[in-house]
Every structure is written in C-alpha cells, then in structure tokens.
Design a protein around this motif. Structure first.
Motif, short mmCIF file in Angstrom:
data_model
loop_
_atom_site.label_atom_id
_atom_site.label_comp_id
_atom_site.label_asym_id
_atom_site.label_seq_id
_atom_site.Cartn_x
_atom_site.Cartn_y
_atom_site.Cartn_z
N VAL A 50 0.81 -1.23 0.00
CA VAL A 50 0.00 0.00 0.00
C VAL A 50 0.84 1.27 0.00
N TRP A 51 2.14 1.18 0.24
CA TRP A 51 2.97 2.37 0.34
C TRP A 51 4.01 2.52 -0.77
N ASP A 52 4.60 1.46 -1.22
CA ASP A 52 5.80 1.56 -2.05
C ASP A 52 5.51 1.57 -3.55
N ALA A 53 6.51 1.97 -4.32
CA ALA A 53 6.42 1.92 -5.77
C ALA A 53 6.19 0.47 -6.19
N ASP A 54 5.17 0.24 -7.03
CA ASP A 54 4.76 -1.13 -7.32
C ASP A 54 5.14 -1.60 -8.72
N VAL A 55 5.70 -0.73 -9.54
CA VAL A 55 6.19 -1.15 -10.85
C VAL A 55 7.57 -0.56 -11.08
N LYS A 56 8.36 -1.21 -11.93
CA LYS A 56 9.75 -0.81 -12.15
C LYS A 56 9.85 0.60 -12.71
N ARG A 57 8.90 1.02 -13.55
CA ARG A 57 8.96 2.36 -14.15
C ARG A 57 8.97 3.44 -13.07
N ILE A 58 8.12 3.31 -12.05
CA ILE A 58 8.10 4.30 -10.98
C ILE A 58 9.41 4.26 -10.20
N GLN A 59 9.88 3.07 -9.89
CA GLN A 59 11.13 2.94 -9.14
C GLN A 59 12.29 3.60 -9.88
N GLN A 60 12.35 3.40 -11.18
CA GLN A 60 13.43 3.98 -11.99
C GLN A 60 13.32 5.50 -12.07
N ASP A 61 12.10 6.00 -12.26
CA ASP A 61 11.90 7.45 -12.36
C ASP A 61 12.29 8.14 -11.06
N VAL A 62 11.91 7.56 -9.93
CA VAL A 62 12.27 8.13 -8.63
C VAL A 62 13.78 8.10 -8.45
N ALA A 63 14.41 6.98 -8.78
CA ALA A 63 15.86 6.85 -8.63
C ALA A 63 16.59 7.88 -9.48
N ASP A 64 16.11 8.12 -10.70
CA ASP A 64 16.73 9.12 -11.58
C ASP A 64 16.67 10.50 -10.96
N ARG A 65 15.53 10.84 -10.38
CA ARG A 65 15.37 12.18 -9.80
C ARG A 65 16.21 12.35 -8.53
N LEU A 66 16.34 11.29 -7.76
CA LEU A 66 17.20 11.36 -6.58
C LEU A 66 18.66 11.56 -7.00
N GLU A 67 19.06 10.87 -8.05
CA GLU A 67 20.43 11.00 -8.54
C GLU A 67 20.70 12.39 -9.07
N GLU A 68 19.67 13.02 -9.64
CA GLU A 68 19.82 14.38 -10.19
C GLU A 68 19.68 15.45 -9.12
N GLY A 69 19.40 15.05 -7.88
CA GLY A 69 19.25 16.03 -6.80
C GLY A 69 17.88 16.68 -6.73
N ARG A 70 16.88 16.08 -7.37
CA ARG A 70 15.52 16.64 -7.37
C ARG A 70 14.64 15.95 -6.33
N GLY A 71 15.23 15.59 -5.21
CA GLY A 71 14.50 14.94 -4.13
C GLY A 71 15.50 14.35 -3.16
N VAL A 72 15.01 13.83 -2.04
CA VAL A 72 15.88 13.22 -1.05
C VAL A 72 15.15 12.06 -0.42
N GLN A 73 15.88 10.97 -0.14
CA GLN A 73 15.29 9.80 0.50
C GLN A 73 15.57 9.87 1.99
N VAL A 74 14.51 9.82 2.79
CA VAL A 74 14.64 10.00 4.23
C VAL A 74 13.69 9.06 4.96
N SER A 75 13.94 8.90 6.28
CA SER A 75 12.99 8.20 7.13
C SER A 75 11.96 9.19 7.62
N ALA A 76 10.71 8.76 7.71
CA ALA A 76 9.65 9.62 8.22
C ALA A 76 9.83 9.74 9.73
N ASP A 77 10.21 10.90 10.21
CA ASP A 77 10.61 11.11 11.59
C ASP A 77 9.43 11.61 12.42
N PRO A 78 9.04 10.86 13.48
CA PRO A 78 7.91 11.31 14.30
C PRO A 78 8.18 12.61 15.05
N ARG A 79 9.44 13.06 15.09
CA ARG A 79 9.75 14.33 15.75
C ARG A 79 9.43 15.54 14.88
#
Length: 268
Positions: free
Chosen positions: A224-253
């Motif tokens: 229910v939460w994660d990217a469910d097809v390879k196309r989405i996974q690849q597109d997100v990975a490309d944008r992270l590599e280009e600096g157009r996003g950041v991968q983080v843990s959802a922090d309750p603080r």
C-alpha cells in the motif's frame, strides 16, 4: 507495524518550479481546499510519510472500501437517492463549482457523515483500473481479496465525482481511470514526473485517507505504500540521482520541530 526501515520514504520532493512566474493555480490553493494533481504514487507516499510521523498506519482505500463508504448503507445511484436534482446540496460539480475546487466539508455529508464523496475532487484508490473488475469477482469475496493490485503504470483507478464532472458522472458507482499521455502533455520532465500530473482531469483528482482498524503487516505495508512497478522505481531513482529529491525516514519528531520553528518565526 511501524518499523523504521520500512518507513523510509522513497523521496521527499516538491512541485516543479513554475516556468512562467505569472502563472497561478486556477482551481484554488487555499489550505482547506483539497490537494490535487498528484499521481497515485505520490498519494501513497504521503500516507507512508504520515504513518511514520504519527505512529498510526494510514493508506489509500481500495475501490471496494471507497464505494462502501460512499454508499453509506444506501443502494441508490447517489447516497441521497436516485434523483440527481439535489446534488448541489452535497457536491461541487460543473453546475455549481465555478471552475474551481472548494473548501472541504462545506456541503451536506452522506448518511455516515462523510463529506464530498460525490464531488469537489475525485479520489485515488489502491487499485489498477480493470473495466469489469467487479463482474469477475466471485460471491463471498472479502474486501481485501477484491483489490486489483496494480501491475502496470496505467491505468489506475479513481473514484468519486469532481468539480470537473457533470451530475451523472458523480454516482456512487462511477469510476474513472488515469491515462497516459493525456495527463502529462505539459510536463517538461523526461521521463515525466512520478509525482505530478499536469492536465485535466488530474486537476480534479485528490485522495482520501483511511486508518485500518487492524494493523497492517510488513507485506501489506509494502503493497500500500511503495512503488509497485519498475517504471516508478526507476523514475524516482533518476530524480534522486539528479538532486531533485531526497530519500529519508519519516521522523515522528517532525511535527514538534515544525511547530517550534513556526513559533520562533512568529516571535522574530
């Protein structure tokens, strides 16, 4: 189940900067208006992030759950009856919306107290869009087993009416589907954004959250939460590599830190 590693959000991002500084978002941008134009993946990521910072589990509803809530115990075309005439008392549609979304909860709710189920914005659900999905289900199937889990990027299922829809399109049983390339024509990204759509009717599509009564296990959380097809996974990975996003843990603080920052700014 709220394992820290499992709650690592694929990406925290923001809308693409405006290419034309004179452009404003026509359908409305006030805080109490529904958010729109996000992809199903972006909506799912929000539920994952919210689960991480709140300590509760949230997700999108399935198609079956959405319609069950929309009908609210009724069997008529609309939750208020078969006659569409009074729909303006319950929903924002092409007849009364004045070509924009409206603050949520301004009109009458359905019998279970749920607002805007027939209009304002249509809403993402978990399912792949399958034209005759319900007809393929056997008698006695459970809500959990009725989900058409996505196996491809398009089309995904959308439920409910919107400010762009006419009354007959706002019935409790009405269904819509996402479409490519029609929903991404103005997107200057290549490949197109995994987080945002740019065209109508995506400007009339948002989402509604559910908090499951029973805790979700690790396998269901991923579905229910994660990217469910390879196309989405690849597109997100490309944008992270280009600096157009950041991968983080959802922090309750985060909520407390945000509130403290706001107080500090107000004092200054």
């Amino acid at each position: 189940y709220l394992d820290k590693e499992a709650l690592e959000v694929d990406a925290i991002t923001c809308p693409t900067p405006l290419y034309d500084s004179s452009f404003t978002y026509g359908p409305g941008e006030e805080p109490q208006q529904p958010a729109v134009t996000m992809t199903q993946f972006a909506a799912k990521q929000y539920t994952k992030w919210l689960s991480g910072i709140s300590g509760q589990q949230y997700r999108l509803p399935s198609e079956a759950e959405w319609e069950y809530a929309a009908r609210a115990g009724t069997s008529t075309a609309f939750s208020f009856g078969d006659d569409a005439t009074p729909i303006g008392e319950y929903a924002w549609t092409t007849d009364n919306a004045d070509y924009q979304t409206h603050e949520v909860g301004q009109l009458k709710p359905n019998p279970w107290g749920l607002y805007d189920m027939h209009g304002n914005v249509a809403e993402w659900v978990l399912d792949q869009y399958v034209a005759k999905h319900y007809a393929r289900l056997k008698d006695g199937v459970t809500a959990a087993n009725a989900v058409a889990w996505p196996t491809k990027l398009f089309p995904r299922a959308i439920r409910g009416g919107s400010w762009l829809a006419e009354s007959p399109e706002c019935r409790s049983a009405a269904r819509y589907k996402s479409d490519d390339p029609e929903w991404t024509l103005s997107d200057p990204n290549l490949p197109t954004s995994p987080w945002w759509f740019t065209e109508e009717p995506a400007t009339g599509v948002g989402f509604r959250l559910v908090r499951p009564l029973a805790a979700m296990d690790a396998e269901l959380c991923k579905k229910v939460w994660d990217a469910d097809v390879k196309r989405i996974q690849q597109d997100v990975a490309d944008r992270l590599e280009e600096g157009r996003g950041v991968q983080v843990s959802a922090d309750p603080r985060l909520p407390g830190a945000t509130a403290e920052l706001t107080r500090s700014q107000e004092v200054e």
